[in-house]
Motif scaffolding. Sequence first.
Motif, PDB file in Angstrom:
ATOM      1  N   THR A   1       0.829  -1.204   0.000  1.00 31.41           N
ATOM      2  CA  THR A   1       0.000   0.000   0.000  1.00 31.41           C
ATOM      3  C   THR A   1       0.859   1.247   0.000  1.00 31.41           C
ATOM      4  N   LEU A   2       1.961   1.223   0.742  1.00 29.47           N
ATOM      5  CA  LEU A   2       2.773   2.426   0.891  1.00 29.47           C
ATOM      6  C   LEU A   2       3.845   2.541  -0.183  1.00 29.47           C
ATOM      7  N   ASN A   3       4.400   1.427  -0.604  1.00 29.24           N
ATOM      8  CA  ASN A   3       5.572   1.484  -1.463  1.00 29.24           C
ATOM      9  C   ASN A   3       5.391   0.854  -2.843  1.00 29.24           C
ATOM     10  N   ASP A   4       4.199   0.318  -3.108  1.00 25.69           N
ATOM     11  CA  ASP A   4       3.951  -0.331  -4.396  1.00 25.69           C
ATOM     12  C   ASP A   4       4.859  -1.546  -4.600  1.00 25.69           C
ATOM     13  N   THR A   5       5.217  -2.236  -3.519  1.00 27.74           N
ATOM     14  CA  THR A   5       6.025  -3.437  -3.635  1.00 27.74           C
ATOM     15  C   THR A   5       5.268  -4.586  -2.987  1.00 27.74           C
ATOM     16  N   PRO A   6       5.401  -5.823  -3.444  1.00 31.88           N
ATOM     17  CA  PRO A   6       6.182  -6.225  -4.622  1.00 31.88           C
ATOM     18  C   PRO A   6       5.458  -5.856  -5.911  1.00 31.88           C
ATOM     19  N   PRO A   7       6.181  -5.830  -7.055  1.00 30.30           N
ATOM     20  CA  PRO A   7       5.533  -5.491  -8.320  1.00 30.30           C
ATOM     21  C   PRO A   7       4.391  -6.448  -8.614  1.00 30.30           C
ATOM     22  N   SER A   8       3.336  -5.923  -9.197  1.00 31.98           N
ATOM     23  CA  SER A   8       2.163  -6.723  -9.497  1.00 31.98           C
ATOM     24  C   SER A   8       1.806  -6.582 -10.958  1.00 31.98           C
ATOM     25  N   THR A   9       1.312  -7.687 -11.515  1.00 31.77           N
ATOM     26  CA  THR A   9       0.851  -7.661 -12.900  1.00 31.77           C
ATOM     27  C   THR A   9      -0.651  -7.438 -12.987  1.00 31.77           C
ATOM     28  N   GLU A  10      -1.300  -7.307 -11.827  1.00 36.10           N
ATOM     29  CA  GLU A  10      -2.740  -7.066 -11.813  1.00 36.10           C
ATOM     30  C   GLU A  10      -3.044  -5.654 -12.308  1.00 36.10           C
ATOM     31  N   PRO A  11      -4.257  -5.429 -12.827  1.00 40.79           N
ATOM     32  CA  PRO A  11      -4.618  -4.079 -13.286  1.00 40.79           C
ATOM     33  C   PRO A  11      -4.511  -3.058 -12.158  1.00 40.79           C
ATOM     34  N   ASN A  12      -4.016  -1.891 -12.483  1.00 43.60           N
ATOM     35  CA  ASN A  12      -3.911  -0.804 -11.521  1.00 43.60           C
ATOM     36  C   ASN A  12      -5.246  -0.056 -11.510  1.00 43.60           C
ATOM     37  N   LEU A  13      -6.068  -0.335 -10.484  1.00 41.43           N
ATOM     38  CA  LEU A  13      -7.411   0.245 -10.449  1.00 41.43           C
ATOM     39  C   LEU A  13      -7.371   1.760 -10.293  1.00 41.43           C
ATOM     40  N   ASN A  14      -6.387   2.246  -9.545  1.00 44.56           N
ATOM     41  CA  ASN A  14      -6.256   3.695  -9.419  1.00 44.56           C
ATOM     42  C   ASN A  14      -5.938   4.335 -10.760  1.00 44.56           C
ATOM     43  N   GLN A  15      -5.080   3.656 -11.543  1.00 43.72           N
ATOM     44  CA  GLN A  15      -4.744   4.174 -12.863  1.00 43.72           C
ATOM     45  C   GLN A  15      -5.963   4.163 -13.785  1.00 43.72           C
ATOM     46  N   GLN A  16      -6.762   3.112 -13.691  1.00 45.34           N
ATOM     47  CA  GLN A  16      -7.969   3.029 -14.511  1.00 45.34           C
ATOM     48  C   GLN A  16      -8.940   4.158 -14.175  1.00 45.34           C
ATOM     49  N   LYS A  17      -9.140   4.401 -12.887  1.00 41.41           N
ATOM     50  CA  LYS A  17     -10.052   5.475 -12.493  1.00 41.41           C
ATOM     51  C   LYS A  17      -9.482   6.840 -12.879  1.00 41.41           C
ATOM     52  N   SER A  18      -8.162   6.973 -12.779  1.00 42.98           N
ATOM     53  CA  SER A  18      -7.548   8.230 -13.182  1.00 42.98           C
ATOM     54  C   SER A  18      -7.733   8.464 -14.675  1.00 42.98           C
ATOM     55  N   ASP A  19      -7.557   7.403 -15.466  1.00 41.18           N
ATOM     56  CA  ASP A  19      -7.736   7.531 -16.914  1.00 41.18           C
ATOM     57  C   ASP A  19      -9.176   7.910 -17.261  1.00 41.18           C
ATOM     58  N   GLU A  20     -10.130   7.342 -16.518  1.00 41.73           N
ATOM     59  CA  GLU A  20     -11.531   7.689 -16.762  1.00 41.73           C
ATOM     60  C   GLU A  20     -11.781   9.166 -16.477  1.00 41.73           C
ATOM     61  N   ALA A  21     -11.222   9.648 -15.374  1.00 37.37           N
ATOM     62  CA  ALA A  21     -11.414  11.060 -15.035  1.00 37.37           C
ATOM     63  C   ALA A  21     -10.730  11.970 -16.047  1.00 37.37           C
ATOM     64  N   MET A  22      -9.572  11.536 -16.554  1.00 40.19           N
ATOM     65  CA  MET A  22      -8.811  12.373 -17.478  1.00 40.19           C
ATOM     66  C   MET A  22      -9.433  12.436 -18.878  1.00 40.19           C
ATOM     67  N   GLN A  23     -10.445  11.623 -19.124  1.00 39.95           N
ATOM     68  CA  GLN A  23     -11.161  11.733 -20.394  1.00 39.95           C
ATOM     69  C   GLN A  23     -11.948  13.032 -20.484  1.00 39.95           C
ATOM     70  N   ASP A  24     -12.212  13.624 -19.339  1.00 36.56           N
ATOM     71  CA  ASP A  24     -12.849  14.939 -19.323  1.00 36.56           C
ATOM     72  C   ASP A  24     -11.776  15.997 -19.549  1.00 36.56           C
TER      73      ASP A  24
END
Length: 360
Positions: free
Chosen positions: A143-166
């Motif tokens: 949660t704090l350091n983004d470790t270990p690396p994950s191959t799962e979808p980054n949900l925060n990135q997905q929500k950020s991309d949705e917001a940035m469409q505006d």
Amino acid sequence: MKIPSSIWTLLIGILLTLVSLWYGQNHGLLPTAATDEADLVDGLFNTMMVVSTGIFLLVEGILIYSAFKYRRRPGDNSDGPPVEGNIPLEILWTAIPAIIVLGISVYSFDVYNEMGGFNPHAVHEAPITQQSMKMPGAAIAATLNDTPPSTEPNLNQQKSDEAMQDPATAAVRNADQIPQKRNAPGVGIVSPTIGPVPAKEGKPPAMIVNVTGLQYAWIFTYPETDVTSGELHVPVGREVQLSMSANDVIHAFWVPEFRLKQDVIPGRQSEIRFTPKKEGNYDLICAELCGPYHGAMRTQVIVEKQEAFDNWIQEQLVASTETLNQAVAVNTEDISPDKFLAPYTKDMGIQPEILYQIHH
């Protein structure tokens, strides 16, 4: 006729109960309840006030009575009687607070759930790996350091991309400069979220507003209309979802009358839902120390009728069009965008400092 002590105890208990119940409902300590969710929080707060008032009066009453009843009499220099303790009494006064705390905890969880804060599905959105089961601390570290690396979808990135469409939101947020944090393995989404109430689970919100926090201002963008404002306007009676993120440091979205407070974190996409029920102007305060001018980071939330809200949206669209036309017509000087647009954005409730922060 001497009244038995058991009768006195019963009468005092009834009196304490009535006083506690009355004060718990009439303390006047809370501001106006302006959302549907506020009623749930107020019910919990009033219950805690009833219990705490009763305990306070009981304990203080016994102390005052004992100090008067067993005070040292004039001329009495003898020692007090040795008291070894009373095991049943000690068990009783330990068990009663434990039961009260447990009851309030269950009630608090129920209120949190009714407000949409508990989402059991989020826990299962991320896979529970064998490593995370053996190492519970790994979830916190991720949660704090983004470790270990994950191959799962980054949900925060997905929500950020949705917001940035505006386009209006994209012009405000520094999404390219702030990496979006991943969720902790085995825990699911860890961004602060108050989602839909159980009755509205799975249903889209009536209105979405993107909120960006930055030192030291709030900027609100309405994706459906491309309107940008320095104050939040919402229609009464409609559920609103705020999708929030920060450009620099941690801020906190707090409206006392809404009984809602949520952290706004860089690299995280916070969400809260609420339904305003009372028209009026309410203070929006940053409740997280975010810098030397933290105390000045406040604005207004205007709850108004749907017709008034629609008129405000139209006024903002007209004002933005006129501002753009004037800017194109008169911008012959080679000056920075924040300085040039400052006179125009003032009428929209956006301070020049906000523009400076956006461009820097």
